[in-house]
Design a protein around this motif. Structure first.
Motif, PDB file in Angstrom:
ATOM      1  N   ASN A  22      38.775 -88.300 -36.104  1.00 19.03           N
ATOM      2  CA  ASN A  22      38.563 -89.178 -37.254  1.00 19.03           C
ATOM      3  C   ASN A  22      39.701 -90.172 -37.408  1.00 19.03           C
ATOM      4  OD1 ASN A  22      36.109 -88.155 -37.990  1.00 19.03           O
ATOM      5  ND2 ASN A  22      36.947 -86.683 -39.446  1.00 19.03           N
ATOM      6  N   ASN A  68      39.275 -94.165 -37.367  1.00 16.42           N
ATOM      7  CA  ASN A  68      39.778 -94.987 -38.469  1.00 16.42           C
ATOM      8  C   ASN A  68      40.728 -96.074 -37.978  1.00 16.42           C
ATOM      9  OD1 ASN A  68      38.320 -93.657 -40.435  1.00 16.42           O
ATOM     10  ND2 ASN A  68      39.974 -92.231 -40.920  1.00 16.42           N
ATOM     11  N   ASN A  83      38.610 -98.740 -36.264  1.00 21.62           N
ATOM     12  CA  ASN A  83      37.908 -99.535 -37.272  1.00 21.62           C
ATOM     13  C   ASN A  83      38.880-100.461 -37.997  1.00 21.62           C
ATOM     14  OD1 ASN A  83      35.686-100.395 -38.849  1.00 21.62           O
ATOM     15  ND2 ASN A  83      36.305 -98.989 -40.469  1.00 21.62           N
ATOM     16  N   SER A  84      40.080 -99.974 -38.258  1.00 21.33           N
ATOM     17  CA  SER A  84      41.089-100.803 -38.919  1.00 21.33           C
ATOM     18  C   SER A  84      41.463-101.998 -38.041  1.00 21.33           C
ATOM     19  CB  SER A  84      42.327 -99.966 -39.229  1.00 21.33           C
ATOM     20  OG  SER A  84      43.327-100.764 -39.783  1.00 21.33           O
ATOM     21  N   ARG A 114      38.565-104.402 -38.086  1.00 26.18           N
ATOM     22  CA  ARG A 114      38.522-105.077 -39.378  1.00 26.18           C
ATOM     23  C   ARG A 114      39.592-106.176 -39.442  1.00 26.18           C
ATOM     24  NH1 ARG A 114      35.446-103.743 -43.099  1.00 26.18           N
ATOM     25  NH2 ARG A 114      35.073-101.641 -42.363  1.00 26.18           N
ATOM     26  N   ARG A 145      31.557-109.600 -45.165  1.00 28.15           N
ATOM     27  CA  ARG A 145      31.304-108.478 -44.254  1.00 28.15           C
ATOM     28  C   ARG A 145      32.549-107.629 -44.084  1.00 28.15           C
ATOM     29  NH1 ARG A 145      31.274-104.364 -42.208  1.00 28.15           N
ATOM     30  NH2 ARG A 145      30.508-103.785 -40.152  1.00 28.15           N
ATOM     31  N   ARG A 189      34.664-106.882 -46.196  1.00 24.00           N
ATOM     32  CA  ARG A 189      34.913-106.072 -47.387  1.00 24.00           C
ATOM     33  C   ARG A 189      34.006-104.844 -47.464  1.00 24.00           C
ATOM     34  NH1 ARG A 189      35.112-111.470 -49.794  1.00 24.00           N
ATOM     35  NH2 ARG A 189      37.304-111.958 -50.083  1.00 24.00           N
ATOM     36  N   VAL A 190      32.924-104.848 -46.699  1.00 23.59           N
ATOM     37  CA  VAL A 190      31.982-103.720 -46.705  1.00 23.59           C
ATOM     38  C   VAL A 190      32.582-102.586 -45.875  1.00 23.59           C
ATOM     39  CG1 VAL A 190      29.659-102.986 -46.058  1.00 23.59           C
ATOM     40  CG2 VAL A 190      30.038-105.284 -46.953  1.00 23.59           C
ATOM     41  N   ASN A 191      32.446-101.389 -46.368  1.00 26.46           N
ATOM     42  CA  ASN A 191      33.072-100.240 -45.702  1.00 26.46           C
ATOM     43  C   ASN A 191      32.156 -99.641 -44.633  1.00 26.46           C
ATOM     44  OD1 ASN A 191      35.089 -98.463 -45.172  1.00 26.46           O
ATOM     45  ND2 ASN A 191      34.560 -97.056 -46.818  1.00 26.46           N
ATOM     46  N   ILE A 192      31.663-100.477 -43.758  1.00 24.10           N
ATOM     47  CA  ILE A 192      30.871-100.042 -42.607  1.00 24.10           C
ATOM     48  C   ILE A 192      31.692-100.396 -41.372  1.00 24.10           C
ATOM     49  CG2 ILE A 192      28.742-100.380 -41.295  1.00 24.10           C
ATOM     50  CD1 ILE A 192      27.395-101.176 -43.933  1.00 24.10           C
ATOM     51  N   PRO A 193      31.826 -99.464 -40.437  1.00 19.61           N
ATOM     52  CA  PRO A 193      32.656 -99.737 -39.253  1.00 19.61           C
ATOM     53  C   PRO A 193      32.223-101.007 -38.511  1.00 19.61           C
ATOM     54  CG  PRO A 193      32.029 -97.437 -39.315  1.00 19.61           C
ATOM     55  CD  PRO A 193      31.255 -98.116 -40.407  1.00 19.61           C
TER      56      PRO A 193
END
Length: 141
Positions: free
Chosen positions: A3, A7, A10-11, A14, A68, A70-74
């Protein structure tokens, strides 16, 4: 452990999308200023209305990209790849209306390739390079 790695990935994705959004905003502002300058202050016979429409649509894409992020989707590599393709598409249309391959900003294509090389796997980068080369070739004809 897994995990945490997800994360972090994804970070990073993002952050890459956020930076791409910033680049888009700066480029969009520059293009809009150039359109105003070359339409009103030093006219060079550009199809201003067509370019304005393309810039307006590109601005909406830029705003959607900011939302997009700001949305918490990977955010995955495929999505980032599509965002770069969208940039290449809009840039190609703008070049088409403003001089084609003779436009001095043609080298901006290298930015998309560079971003892909830094942020994406080799396969995606290769596809970006091939598509960019194809767009450039179409502008030569």
């Amino acid at each position: 452990m897994i995990n945490n790695a997800i994360n972090q990935a994804n970070s990073a994705s993002r952050q890459n999308l956020f930076r791409l959004g910033l680049i888009r905003a700066v480029v969009l502002a520059g293009q809009a200023l150039a359109l105003v300058y070359f339409s009103f202050f030093k006219p060079i016979d550009l199809p201003s209305s067509e370019i304005a429409w393309v810039l307006a649509i590109y601005a909406s894409v830029t705003i959607a990209t900011a939302n997009r992020g700001r949305v918490n989707i990977p955010i995955g590599n495929k999505e980032f790849f599509v965002h770069l393709l969208v940039d290449i598409f809009f840039f190609s249309i703008l070049l088409y209306f403003s001089g084609g391959a003779s436009n001095p900003f043609i080298s901006y294509y290298l930015i998309s390739i560079s971003i892909a090389a830094i942020a994406l796997p080799r396969m995606y980068t290769s596809v970006i390079a091939i598509i960019t080369l194809g767009c450039y070739s179409l502008l030569l004809s």
